[in-house]
Motif scaffolding. Structure first.
Motif, PDB file in Angstrom:
ATOM      1  N   THR A 196      29.860 -35.831 -12.241  1.00 16.70           N
ATOM      2  CA  THR A 196      30.823 -36.861 -12.657  1.00 16.70           C
ATOM      3  C   THR A 196      30.993 -37.922 -11.585  1.00 16.70           C
ATOM      4  O   THR A 196      31.387 -39.058 -11.883  1.00 16.70           O
ATOM      5  N   ARG A 197      30.714 -37.578 -10.328  1.00 23.52           N
ATOM      6  CA  ARG A 197      30.840 -38.549  -9.248  1.00 23.52           C
ATOM      7  C   ARG A 197      29.834 -38.245  -8.153  1.00 23.52           C
ATOM      8  O   ARG A 197      29.761 -37.134  -7.643  1.00 23.52           O
ATOM      9  N   ASN A 198      29.058 -39.228  -7.804  1.00 21.69           N
ATOM     10  CA  ASN A 198      28.153 -39.230  -6.652  1.00 21.69           C
ATOM     11  C   ASN A 198      27.236 -38.010  -6.572  1.00 21.69           C
ATOM     12  O   ASN A 198      27.191 -37.297  -5.570  1.00 21.69           O
ATOM     13  N   GLY A 199      26.488 -37.796  -7.653  1.00 16.17           N
ATOM     14  CA  GLY A 199      25.427 -36.796  -7.590  1.00 16.17           C
ATOM     15  C   GLY A 199      24.376 -37.168  -6.566  1.00 16.17           C
ATOM     16  O   GLY A 199      23.634 -36.308  -6.075  1.00 16.17           O
ATOM     17  N   GLN A 200      24.324 -38.458  -6.235  1.00 20.90           N
ATOM     18  CA  GLN A 200      23.369 -38.924  -5.233  1.00 20.90           C
ATOM     19  C   GLN A 200      23.683 -38.318  -3.868  1.00 20.90           C
ATOM     20  O   GLN A 200      22.788 -37.893  -3.133  1.00 20.90           O
ATOM     21  N   SER A 201      24.966 -38.291  -3.527  1.00 21.15           N
ATOM     22  CA  SER A 201      25.373 -37.680  -2.260  1.00 21.15           C
ATOM     23  C   SER A 201      25.093 -36.181  -2.264  1.00 21.15           C
ATOM     24  O   SER A 201      24.649 -35.620  -1.256  1.00 21.15           O
ATOM     25  N   ALA A 202      25.332 -35.538  -3.397  1.00 19.96           N
ATOM     26  CA  ALA A 202      25.052 -34.103  -3.515  1.00 19.96           C
ATOM     27  C   ALA A 202      23.569 -33.824  -3.297  1.00 19.96           C
ATOM     28  O   ALA A 202      23.194 -32.843  -2.635  1.00 19.96           O
ATOM     29  N   LEU A 203      22.708 -34.695  -3.838  1.00 15.73           N
ATOM     30  CA  LEU A 203      21.272 -34.536  -3.654  1.00 15.73           C
ATOM     31  C   LEU A 203      20.898 -34.617  -2.180  1.00 15.73           C
ATOM     32  O   LEU A 203      20.158 -33.763  -1.663  1.00 15.73           O
ATOM     33  N   GLN A 257      22.790 -34.128   0.399  1.00 15.99           N
ATOM     34  CA  GLN A 257      23.351 -32.989   1.121  1.00 15.99           C
ATOM     35  C   GLN A 257      22.500 -31.740   0.907  1.00 15.99           C
ATOM     36  O   GLN A 257      22.311 -30.942   1.836  1.00 15.99           O
ATOM     37  N   ASP A 258      21.986 -31.551  -0.304  1.00 18.72           N
ATOM     38  CA  ASP A 258      21.120 -30.398  -0.565  1.00 18.72           C
ATOM     39  C   ASP A 258      19.829 -30.502   0.234  1.00 18.72           C
ATOM     40  O   ASP A 258      19.342 -29.508   0.787  1.00 18.72           O
ATOM     41  N   LEU A 261      16.572 -28.738   5.034  1.00 12.98           N
ATOM     42  CA  LEU A 261      15.861 -29.078   6.267  1.00 12.98           C
ATOM     43  C   LEU A 261      16.491 -28.439   7.488  1.00 12.98           C
ATOM     44  O   LEU A 261      15.804 -28.144   8.470  1.00 12.98           O
ATOM     45  N   LEU A 262      17.791 -28.197   7.439  1.00 16.36           N
ATOM     46  CA  LEU A 262      18.447 -27.501   8.551  1.00 16.36           C
ATOM     47  C   LEU A 262      17.943 -26.069   8.682  1.00 16.36           C
ATOM     48  O   LEU A 262      17.985 -25.487   9.777  1.00 16.36           O
ATOM     49  N   GLN A 263      17.466 -25.492   7.589  1.00 19.63           N
ATOM     50  CA  GLN A 263      16.883 -24.152   7.670  1.00 19.63           C
ATOM     51  C   GLN A 263      15.613 -24.172   8.513  1.00 19.63           C
ATOM     52  O   GLN A 263      15.295 -23.203   9.201  1.00 19.63           O
TER      53      GLN A 263
END
Length: 291
Positions: free
Chosen positions: A85-92, A94-95, A100-102
């Motif tokens: 509903t809001r900012n799936g772009q940011s969620a992408l 962050q995922d 990459l942090l792994q």
């Protein structure tokens, strides 16, 4: 040393070395391999990603800058992120960052509007842009600004825009872009690299010596700055899209200063005063331009 010899040496000094290019591609492939391993069970190939930006266009310079890579997301993931509903772009982003942090737990990893930025200890930075292929060409990529949106880009067309011009100008397009990027860095010019690319291609489309050798590079630099100054607050369509790239004018005073120095340098070249000419070129390009 002649004008052409000095510019030939300058170009040699600023081009990315084979070792630097190899190191950049090693980092790109390691990142793409990690993401591919999460999203696919198929063996990894370079088809999972695309090198874009200056490395993709052949305009990278020393010292090495960011390496930009477009990672091709599986199509089934698009519905999940567009369903937010809001900012799936940011969620992408962050995922992608968490994945990459792994792999790079001791590496600085952050976000920057459209990309995930990975800073390597070797000194270069990889900017990861996830995206999906679109029917009809181009990609859909995230933009987290102002609540989030999806943006259409076409990096294949951008790359071809530079490559086609370079083939028509005896290699002068990429050389001009590389020299302007050195000016951008040395003089801290607040101008986007994409603007320099767009203007270089358009300038050489009409410049009468566009296919000439490096003997004409003093005139090419001088005349490019003159043309750039005229384009303050103008714009150009980004190749392959309907988006306008606004030029702004924050860079105008530095372009005017560089143009004045280039005029002096050309006068010194004509008067056979190479040391005086080189002094002026170094004010524009810095120490990589040698006497």
């Amino acid at each position: 040393m002649s004008t052409a010899s000095r510019f030939d040496k300058f170009l040699s000094n600023i081009k990315v070395t084979n070792n630097q290019r190899a190191a950049a591609l090693t980092s790109v492939n390691a990142i793409a391999r990690k993401l591919h391993g999460h999203y696919s069970n198929a063996p990894y190939t370079d088809a999972s990603r695309m090198v874009i930006g200056s490395y993709g266009k052949g305009t990278a310079v020393r010292p090495p800058r960011d390496v930009d890579v477009l990672f091709f997301m599986p199509i089934h993931e698009l519905a999940r992120y567009t369903g937010y509903t809001r900012n799936g772009q940011s969620a992408l982003l962050q995922d992608i960052r968490r994945l990459l942090l792994q792999r790079y737990s001791r590496t600085e990893i952050g976000g920057d509007g459209q990309v995930v930025v990975v800073d390597f200890a070797t000194g270069h930075t990889v900017e990861v842009l996830p995206g999906w292929h679109q029917r009809g060409g181009g990609m859909i990529v995230p933009n987290t600004h102002e609540g989030g949106s999806w943006q259409h880009v076409d990096h294949n067309t951008e790359i071809a825009f530079v490559a086609d011009s370079d083939s028509k100008t005896n290699g002068n397009t990429r050389s001009l872009i590389q020299m302007m990027k050195v000016w951008q860095t040395h003089c801290s010019v607040p101008i986007k690299s994409l603007v320099l690319e767009l203007r270089s291609v358009e300038f050489l489309t009409e410049w009468e010596h566009a296919q000439s050798s490096t003997t004409y590079y003093d005139w090419m630099v001088r005349d490019f700055f003159a043309e750039l100054i005229k384009k303050a607050n103008s714009w150009h369509m980004i190749p392959g899209t309907s988006e306008k790239k606004q030029y702004g004018d924050a860079w105008l005073s530095k372009a005017q200063s560089a143009h004045g120095r280039a005029i002096k340098a050309c006068e010194y070249e004509l008067a056979d005063r190479p040391l005086s000419a080189a002094t002026e070129w170094r004010k524009i390009f810095g120490g990589q331009y040698e006497f």
